[in-house]
Write an enzyme that holds these catalytic residues in place. Structure first.
Site, PDB file in Angstrom:
ATOM      1  N   LYS A   1       0.823  -1.215   0.000  1.00 30.61           N
ATOM      2  CA  LYS A   1       0.000   0.000   0.000  1.00 30.61           C
ATOM      3  C   LYS A   1       0.856   1.265   0.000  1.00 30.61           C
ATOM      4  O   LYS A   1       0.469   2.266  -0.606  1.00 30.61           O
ATOM      5  CB  LYS A   1      -0.948   0.012   1.201  1.00 30.61           C
ATOM      6  CG  LYS A   1      -2.105  -0.964   1.055  1.00 30.61           C
ATOM      7  CD  LYS A   1      -3.179  -0.684   2.092  1.00 30.61           C
ATOM      8  CE  LYS A   1      -4.376  -1.611   1.905  1.00 30.61           C
ATOM      9  NZ  LYS A   1      -5.408  -1.384   2.913  1.00 30.61           N
TER      10      LYS A   1
ATOM     11  N   LYS B   1     -10.411  -3.580  -4.311  1.00 25.75           N
ATOM     12  CA  LYS B   1     -11.228  -2.373  -4.467  1.00 25.75           C
ATOM     13  C   LYS B   1     -10.419  -1.249  -5.085  1.00 25.75           C
ATOM     14  O   LYS B   1     -10.967  -0.337  -5.694  1.00 25.75           O
ATOM     15  CB  LYS B   1     -11.716  -1.893  -3.103  1.00 25.75           C
ATOM     16  CG  LYS B   1     -12.702  -2.803  -2.420  1.00 25.75           C
ATOM     17  CD  LYS B   1     -12.862  -2.364  -0.961  1.00 25.75           C
ATOM     18  CE  LYS B   1     -13.795  -3.265  -0.196  1.00 25.75           C
ATOM     19  NZ  LYS B   1     -13.658  -3.089   1.253  1.00 25.75           N
TER      20      LYS B   1
ATOM     21  N   LYS C   1      -4.253  -9.877  -6.846  1.00 24.30           N
ATOM     22  CA  LYS C   1      -5.481 -10.039  -6.068  1.00 24.30           C
ATOM     23  C   LYS C   1      -6.592  -9.138  -6.599  1.00 24.30           C
ATOM     24  O   LYS C   1      -6.327  -8.003  -6.999  1.00 24.30           O
ATOM     25  CB  LYS C   1      -5.129  -9.648  -4.621  1.00 24.30           C
ATOM     26  CG  LYS C   1      -6.150  -9.977  -3.596  1.00 24.30           C
ATOM     27  CD  LYS C   1      -5.632  -9.595  -2.211  1.00 24.30           C
ATOM     28  CE  LYS C   1      -5.591  -8.093  -2.023  1.00 24.30           C
ATOM     29  NZ  LYS C   1      -5.514  -7.675  -0.613  1.00 24.30           N
TER      30      LYS C   1
HETATM   31  P1  AMP Z   1     -11.066  -5.461   2.709  1.00 28.08           P
HETATM   32  O1  AMP Z   1     -11.847  -5.137   1.496  1.00 28.08           O
HETATM   33  O2  AMP Z   1      -9.593  -5.364   2.466  1.00 28.08           O
HETATM   34  O3  AMP Z   1     -11.511  -4.767   3.923  1.00 28.08           O
HETATM   35  O4  AMP Z   1     -11.316  -7.003   2.989  1.00 28.08           O
HETATM   36  C1  AMP Z   1     -12.448  -7.520   3.664  1.00 28.08           C
HETATM   37  C2  AMP Z   1     -12.403  -9.028   3.688  1.00 28.08           C
HETATM   38  O5  AMP Z   1     -12.434  -9.558   2.358  1.00 28.08           O
HETATM   39  C3  AMP Z   1     -11.117  -9.595   4.324  1.00 28.08           C
HETATM   40  O6  AMP Z   1     -11.451 -10.748   5.081  1.00 28.08           O
HETATM   41  C4  AMP Z   1     -10.278  -9.974   3.147  1.00 28.08           C
HETATM   42  O7  AMP Z   1      -9.368 -11.022   3.439  1.00 28.08           O
HETATM   43  C5  AMP Z   1     -11.326 -10.412   2.146  1.00 28.08           C
HETATM   44  N1  AMP Z   1     -10.838 -10.216   0.770  1.00 28.08           N
HETATM   45  C6  AMP Z   1     -10.494  -9.040   0.194  1.00 28.08           C
HETATM   46  N2  AMP Z   1     -10.074  -9.229  -1.076  1.00 28.08           N
HETATM   47  C7  AMP Z   1     -10.159 -10.566  -1.307  1.00 28.08           C
HETATM   48  C8  AMP Z   1      -9.874 -11.405  -2.440  1.00 28.08           C
HETATM   49  N3  AMP Z   1      -9.426 -10.887  -3.580  1.00 28.08           N
HETATM   50  N4  AMP Z   1     -10.086 -12.729  -2.309  1.00 28.08           N
HETATM   51  C9  AMP Z   1     -10.546 -13.271  -1.153  1.00 28.08           C
HETATM   52  N5  AMP Z   1     -10.840 -12.545  -0.052  1.00 28.08           N
HETATM   53  C10 AMP Z   1     -10.650 -11.202  -0.121  1.00 28.08           C
END
Ligand code: AMP
Ligand code: TRP
Length: 332
Positions: A111, A197, A194
């Site tokens: 990041k 967002k 990955k």
């Molecule tokens: P975040 O959007 O970073 O707050 O992630 C929220 C949840 O979604 C966390 O448990 C992450 O590990 C999961 N997550 C985010 N991106 C992915 C992805 N590409 N594949 C699987 N899980 C994800």
């Protein structure tokens, strides 16, 4: 006792990775565990957020959790900034975690990028706040996607050091719950990255709010390789795009990757993509309809968050008092 805590950032569109890697699993765990699900707005501001968008995104993510079937009566759903104990315990953990530990965090490196000196101090200390989220409730299990594994190891290190330093057994060593066929959903444009967002290309991800046409188009355009689909999962090695799409299919239909390979082995991507799009649409469209309905009722969403925050405060209060005693802070 088993207690679950997990969080999601209100930083933009929820996508299929969030859903399959985390939110759908949360909905499935709610019968078995006492659960807290948190919209982590304090984490979100470690990188710049437009205030109006932050508020709107917090409501949208809450609507997403509710629409995915998470019951706000049986579980605690709230936004992090409403419970001041998170920031308070994070400060204590800033004094427990070591710089060397945080220097090893790969998410910070990704990041912060090349401009490390310009990253906020909050972004660097991000994992300490995450440890505080979990340990403020003495949660024992944390369902997340694969990308959060390193942060949970740090949470265990912090709990252990705190317990050792203060000769207590206050904090449990948390167990990650990383399960399902899609623990790491990859970008549709590049199977080695990955799905996220923050990726600039919207075609790289399927948003929870994309309509049926957008979902079908993005899957049709998804990057592939020139070979037919393999009938043996071992042959997915070195084929990240095929592995990602077949993994998505497996997750959406709750089948094993072996079963998906057995069914589609030898077929071309075009036929398979059509079927994958159908599955994604039938899973997501009902959730979107419900999300849209809830977004039309912001007062209802705010009530859910307010009620959740109150219950979270009640749960955390005695734990925070014990922490103060252990550290040696005087209290009234
Ligand atoms: P975040 O959007 O970073 O707050 O992630 C929220 C949840 O979604 C966390 O448990 C992450 O590990 C999961 N997550 C985010 N991106 C992915 C992805 N590409 N594949 C699987 N899980 C994800
Ligand atoms: N860091 C997590 C993510 O970006 C979100 C998060 C914050 C979290 N606090 C948490 C996840 C506590 C699990 C437990 O995905």
């Amino acid at each position: 006792m088993k207690r679950i805590f997990s969080g999601v950032q209100p930083t933009g569109n929820l996508h299929l990775g969030n859903y399959l890697g985390a939110i759908r699993n949360w909905a499935r765990l709610q019968d078995e565990f006492e659960c807290l699900f948190c919209i982590v707005d304090l984490h979100a501001i470690t990188q710049w957020q437009d205030p109006k968008e932050l508020a709107a995104n917090t409501r949208e993510v809450t609507a997403g959790l509710l629409a995915a079937g998470i019951d706000p009566k049986r579980n605690i759903i709230f936004n992090q900034s409403q419970v001041s104990g998170h920031a308070e315990l994070a400060w204590i953990f800033n004094c427990v975690a070591r710089l060397g530990w945080l220097n090893r965090m790969t998410q910070f490196k990704e990041k912060a990028g090349k401009h490390r000196e310009n990253a906020s101090v909050g972004l660097f200390a991000y994992p300490n706040l995450m440890a505080a989220d979990i340990l403020l409730y003495q949660a024992t299990h944390v369902p997340v996607g694969e990308d959060q594994k390193q942060h949970l190891e740090l949470t265990r290190d912090i709990a252990q050091k705190f317990n050792n330093d203060f000769e207590t057994d206050l904090f449990p060593l948390v167990e990650p719950l990383i399960f399902g066929a899609a623990t790491r959903v990859m970008s549709l444009r590049d199977g080695t990255k990955k799905m996220s967002k923050s990726e600039a290309s919207d075609n790289s991800r399927i948003n929870m709010t994309d309509d049926a046409d957008a979902i079908a188009t993005k899957i049709r355009k998804a990057k592939t390789d020139p070979d037919a689909l393999p009938d043996n999962p071992a042959d997915l090695e070195g084929r990240p795009e095929a592995a990602n799409l077949m993994g998505l299919y497996a997750a959406l239909t709750d089948e094993s990757i072996d079963a998906v390979c057995a069914r589609f082995g030898g077929e071309m991507f075009s036929t398979f993509k059509q079927q994958l799009a159908d599955k994604a649409v039938s899973e997501l469209v009902p959730i979107q309809d419900e999300m849209r309905r809830l977004m039309g009722e912001p007062a209802l969403i705010d009530d859910v968050l307010g009620d959740g925050a109150e219950r979270a405060r009640d749960l955390s209060r005695p734990i925070l008092e014990k922490i103060h005693d252990v550290v040696g802070f005087l209290r009234p």
